[in-house]
Write a protein that holds these residues in place. Sequence first.
Motif, mmCIF file in Angstrom:
data_model
loop_
_atom_site.group_PDB
_atom_site.id
_atom_site.type_symbol
_atom_site.label_atom_id
_atom_site.label_comp_id
_atom_site.label_asym_id
_atom_site.label_seq_id
_atom_site.Cartn_x
_atom_site.Cartn_y
_atom_site.Cartn_z
ATOM 1 N N ILE A 54 -0.717 5.546 -6.520
ATOM 2 C CA ILE A 54 -1.001 5.860 -5.118
ATOM 3 C C ILE A 54 -2.325 5.235 -4.694
ATOM 4 O O ILE A 54 -3.312 5.268 -5.428
ATOM 5 C CB ILE A 54 -1.067 7.391 -4.916
ATOM 6 C CG1 ILE A 54 0.237 8.052 -5.394
ATOM 7 C CG2 ILE A 54 -1.347 7.727 -3.459
ATOM 8 C CD1 ILE A 54 1.486 7.559 -4.714
ATOM 9 N N ASP A 55 -2.347 4.662 -3.492
ATOM 10 C CA ASP A 55 -3.577 4.077 -2.952
ATOM 11 C C ASP A 55 -4.358 5.068 -2.097
ATOM 12 O O ASP A 55 -5.588 5.127 -2.165
ATOM 13 C CB ASP A 55 -3.242 2.840 -2.109
ATOM 14 C CG ASP A 55 -2.574 1.750 -2.930
ATOM 15 O OD1 ASP A 55 -3.191 1.290 -3.905
ATOM 16 O OD2 ASP A 55 -1.432 1.381 -2.601
ATOM 17 N N VAL A 56 -3.636 5.827 -1.277
ATOM 18 C CA VAL A 56 -4.276 6.758 -0.343
ATOM 19 C C VAL A 56 -3.487 8.065 -0.331
ATOM 20 O O VAL A 56 -2.253 8.055 -0.360
ATOM 21 C CB VAL A 56 -4.311 6.183 1.094
ATOM 22 C CG1 VAL A 56 -5.010 7.161 2.042
ATOM 23 C CG2 VAL A 56 -4.988 4.827 1.123
ATOM 24 N N ILE A 57 -4.202 9.181 -0.287
ATOM 25 C CA ILE A 57 -3.579 10.492 -0.099
ATOM 26 C C ILE A 57 -4.076 11.068 1.217
ATOM 27 O O ILE A 57 -5.280 11.105 1.475
ATOM 28 C CB ILE A 57 -3.923 11.460 -1.246
ATOM 29 C CG1 ILE A 57 -3.334 10.956 -2.570
ATOM 30 C CG2 ILE A 57 -3.403 12.867 -0.940
ATOM 31 C CD1 ILE A 57 -3.725 11.794 -3.773
ATOM 32 N N VAL A 58 -3.144 11.502 2.059
ATOM 33 C CA VAL A 58 -3.499 12.192 3.301
ATOM 34 C C VAL A 58 -3.072 13.647 3.142
ATOM 35 O O VAL A 58 -1.897 13.938 2.885
ATOM 36 C CB VAL A 58 -2.807 11.571 4.529
ATOM 37 C CG1 VAL A 58 -3.311 12.251 5.806
ATOM 38 C CG2 VAL A 58 -3.053 10.070 4.594
ATOM 39 N N LEU A 107 7.590 11.621 -11.136
ATOM 40 C CA LEU A 107 7.930 10.517 -10.248
ATOM 41 C C LEU A 107 7.029 9.320 -10.523
ATOM 42 O O LEU A 107 7.501 8.192 -10.675
ATOM 43 C CB LEU A 107 7.791 10.963 -8.788
ATOM 44 C CG LEU A 107 7.774 9.872 -7.714
ATOM 45 C CD1 LEU A 107 9.061 9.066 -7.744
ATOM 46 C CD2 LEU A 107 7.539 10.486 -6.340
ATOM 47 N N ALA A 108 5.719 9.565 -10.596
ATOM 48 C CA ALA A 108 4.764 8.477 -10.807
ATOM 49 C C ALA A 108 3.407 9.061 -11.184
ATOM 50 O O ALA A 108 3.094 10.196 -10.817
ATOM 51 C CB ALA A 108 4.629 7.636 -9.539
ATOM 52 N N GLN A 115 0.848 -1.189 0.000
ATOM 53 C CA GLN A 115 0.000 0.000 0.000
ATOM 54 C C GLN A 115 0.885 1.242 0.000
ATOM 55 O O GLN A 115 1.840 1.333 0.773
ATOM 56 C CB GLN A 115 -0.913 0.015 1.229
ATOM 57 C CG GLN A 115 -1.933 1.149 1.222
ATOM 58 C CD GLN A 115 -2.849 1.119 2.438
ATOM 59 O OE1 GLN A 115 -2.409 0.801 3.543
ATOM 60 N NE2 GLN A 115 -4.121 1.438 2.247
ATOM 61 N N VAL A 116 0.556 2.191 -0.874
ATOM 62 C CA VAL A 116 1.353 3.417 -1.004
ATOM 63 C C VAL A 116 0.512 4.601 -0.539
ATOM 64 O O VAL A 116 -0.581 4.841 -1.067
ATOM 65 C CB VAL A 116 1.815 3.635 -2.459
ATOM 66 C CG1 VAL A 116 2.655 4.907 -2.559
ATOM 67 C CG2 VAL A 116 2.610 2.428 -2.947
ATOM 68 N N ILE A 117 1.032 5.327 0.444
ATOM 69 C CA ILE A 117 0.315 6.464 1.023
ATOM 70 C C ILE A 117 1.107 7.732 0.752
ATOM 71 O O ILE A 117 2.275 7.844 1.139
ATOM 72 C CB ILE A 117 0.101 6.290 2.537
ATOM 73 C CG1 ILE A 117 -0.708 5.021 2.825
ATOM 74 C CG2 ILE A 117 -0.609 7.505 3.120
ATOM 75 C CD1 ILE A 117 0.114 3.866 3.313
ATOM 76 N N LEU A 118 0.467 8.673 0.088
ATOM 77 C CA LEU A 118 1.087 9.957 -0.224
ATOM 78 C C LEU A 118 0.702 10.971 0.844
ATOM 79 O O LEU A 118 -0.481 11.185 1.117
ATOM 80 C CB LEU A 118 0.627 10.444 -1.596
ATOM 81 C CG LEU A 118 1.146 11.814 -2.050
ATOM 82 C CD1 LEU A 118 2.654 11.776 -2.270
ATOM 83 C CD2 LEU A 118 0.434 12.262 -3.323
ATOM 84 N N LEU A 119 1.706 11.590 1.448
ATOM 85 C CA LEU A 119 1.492 12.636 2.447
ATOM 86 C C LEU A 119 1.776 13.974 1.777
ATOM 87 O O LEU A 119 2.908 14.237 1.372
ATOM 88 C CB LEU A 119 2.421 12.436 3.645
ATOM 89 C CG LEU A 119 2.452 11.028 4.260
ATOM 90 C CD1 LEU A 119 3.430 10.979 5.424
ATOM 91 C CD2 LEU A 119 1.060 10.589 4.696
#
Length: 255
Positions: A226-230, A220-221, A202-206
Amino acid sequence: MLAPERQKKIVQLLREAGTVYVSDLSQRFDVSEETIRRDLDRLEREGVAHRIHGGAISFEHTRIEPSYRAKLHLNTEQKQTIAAEAAKMVEEGDTVILDMSTTTVFLAKELRRKRDITVVTNFPLVINEFADASNVTVVSTGGTLNRPGFCLVGHETEEFVRGLHVDKTFLSTKAISVEYGLTEGDLANIAVKKLMIAAAKQVILLADSSKFGSVAFAQLAPLSAIDVIVTDDRISPEQVTEIEELGIKVIVAGT
């Protein structure tokens, strides 16, 4: 007018015009040019501006990256809120990657209270946060120190990360847009960050809200990686909807 108020107004001018000049600001605020130079020097240390001969330019209008020290003082409140929310996603027994970003330093502060987790990172500032946290296993990627970003990069780092399989990767980026995805200003970090994304279930972007709707030097991508963005509550509802329509979960911290 006190210095903090004057500096706040200078920041507003930088955001509007992109460039400010010492002589103009001196006349505008009725202070000496030396006073304005001190103001601009302070704003550069805080990562808001880049000094040029006779004035300063906004980092938002240049490809020059502020130093990691300066970034630590940018959008601090939002980063703390985002980190507190992201920490809720880490469970006992997790192995997680924290990339080279100042937001992950705030996340590391939150994770110190977790039990039986393993943290992999290429950022010495993150390692330092766990110096006396015996409940957290910390693994350094090794590599060559990239001094502008104060992180470990290069062939050794890439080979180490390529062999990993972790539960979650927490990362940040310089700019985010629906069309161009995640983009970066520092090419040295891109190869390592791509491998960190590939290593995780799981990839989480902050990302604080200031990063949305902008584009940096190199991709970058795509957002689909991305799975989740916070993010923080300054993101617009329209931006949230646009991202969620791509199948990405958006968590707005502090709401």
